[in-house]
Design a protein around this motif. Structure first.
Motif, mmCIF file in Angstrom:
data_model
loop_
_atom_site.group_PDB
_atom_site.id
_atom_site.type_symbol
_atom_site.label_atom_id
_atom_site.label_comp_id
_atom_site.label_asym_id
_atom_site.label_seq_id
_atom_site.Cartn_x
_atom_site.Cartn_y
_atom_site.Cartn_z
ATOM 1 N N SER A 16 51.415 2.801 59.447
ATOM 2 C CA SER A 16 52.370 2.724 58.346
ATOM 3 C C SER A 16 51.830 3.414 57.104
ATOM 4 N N GLU A 17 52.754 3.835 56.225
ATOM 5 C CA GLU A 17 52.348 4.525 55.015
ATOM 6 C C GLU A 17 51.691 3.555 54.038
ATOM 7 N N SER A 18 50.794 4.083 53.208
ATOM 8 C CA SER A 18 50.148 3.281 52.179
ATOM 9 C C SER A 18 50.035 4.119 50.912
ATOM 10 N N LYS A 19 49.708 3.463 49.808
ATOM 11 C CA LYS A 19 49.530 4.187 48.556
ATOM 12 C C LYS A 19 48.438 5.242 48.699
ATOM 13 N N TRP A 22 49.803 8.371 50.251
ATOM 14 C CA TRP A 22 50.627 9.150 49.320
ATOM 15 C C TRP A 22 49.775 9.830 48.257
ATOM 16 N N SER A 42 63.004 10.432 47.024
ATOM 17 C CA SER A 42 62.298 9.880 48.177
ATOM 18 C C SER A 42 63.003 8.646 48.708
ATOM 19 N N ASP A 43 62.574 8.237 49.900
ATOM 20 C CA ASP A 43 62.936 6.924 50.407
ATOM 21 C C ASP A 43 62.019 5.897 49.746
ATOM 22 N N ASP A 44 62.311 4.631 49.941
ATOM 23 C CA ASP A 44 61.567 3.571 49.275
ATOM 24 C C ASP A 44 60.330 3.207 50.090
ATOM 25 N N PHE A 45 59.384 4.138 50.189
ATOM 26 C CA PHE A 45 58.174 3.912 50.957
ATOM 27 C C PHE A 45 57.176 3.063 50.178
ATOM 28 N N SER A 46 56.467 2.215 50.865
ATOM 29 C CA SER A 46 55.470 1.363 50.239
ATOM 30 C C SER A 46 54.373 2.202 49.592
ATOM 31 N N LEU A 48 54.518 4.532 47.356
ATOM 32 C CA LEU A 48 54.849 5.861 46.850
ATOM 33 C C LEU A 48 55.182 5.839 45.361
ATOM 34 N N HIS A 67 70.253 5.263 51.650
ATOM 35 C CA HIS A 67 69.465 4.192 52.251
ATOM 36 C C HIS A 67 69.729 2.857 51.573
#
Length: 213
Positions: A16-19, A22, A42-46, A48, A67
């Protein structure tokens, strides 16, 4: 500034994505010469949003409106989602940012007792969903969603499916990404976006005002 689309980086991460991910991506773009960015969509990624604030404090940030609409349908009953969605459509077409924020707050208050957690989440990010209203009307439909990225992702997904359902290796995936991107940039993205060119003078004025100090 002439209104052309382009892709300046793609990155493959596992999990999963993380700060931290990014920050790594944004710092790579900075190291390659990126300096002043007027708007990030952007999408609401954690992680970001906080990464953007850390590295691009003067940059506007727009969260994907589409979204947000999908999340409404997932987190509300069918009837409530329909009412919320219909009202949201009218707010979306407003020409004034501040008025849209007020209308959106009023709409959220109507449902906050029934959906307290979800509505609180929407309210905490309301400014990010309506950033596009700060920009010239000609380009708003091009910057309120991440449809450009979604289109690219769908092309990659088709390539994956046609390859047997998966990429055999990381190298194979990278080749598929490169070929897909090159095809788009030499084809559909080759011509400037007319709406961006039509709003160019106003965009330049906004850019200069944002970064002149």
């Amino acid at each position: 500034m002439e209104g052309k689309k382009g892709l300046y980086g793609y990155y493959i991460f596992f999990g999963s994505e993380s700060k931290e991910d990014w920050l790594q991506i944004l710092n790579d773009l900075i190291n390659r010469g990126l300096k002043r960015v007027m708007l990030i969509v952007s999408d609401d990624f954690s992680g970001l949003a906080s990464a953007i604030k850390a590295l691009f404090p003067n940059t506007d940030h727009q969260l994907c409106f589409i979204h947000m609409q999908r999340n409404i349908k997932m987190n509300m009953s069918r009837e409530d989602a329909r009412v919320f969605y219909d009202e949201l459509q009218s707010i979306k077409l407003l020409k004034d940012y501040d008025k849209a924020i007020v209308k959106f707050e009023d709409l959220c208050k109507r449902f906050e007792r029934k959906y307290p957690v979800f509505i609180k989440l929407l309210q905490s990010k309301k400014e990010l969903y309506f950033t596009y209203l700060k920009y010239p009307e000609q380009i708003r439909k091009h910057i309120y969603t991440t449809n450009i990225v979604e289109n690219l992702n769908s092309r990659l997904e088709n390539t994956r499916v046609n390859s047997g359902g998966y990429f055999q290796s990381l190298k194979t995936a990278e080749v598929a990404i490169y070929v897909t991107i090159n095809k788009i940039q030499t084809g559909k993205w080759k011509k400037p976006l007319p709406a961006a060119r039509a709003a160019l003078y106003e965009l330049k004025q906004m850019f200069n005002a944002k970064f002149s100090s």
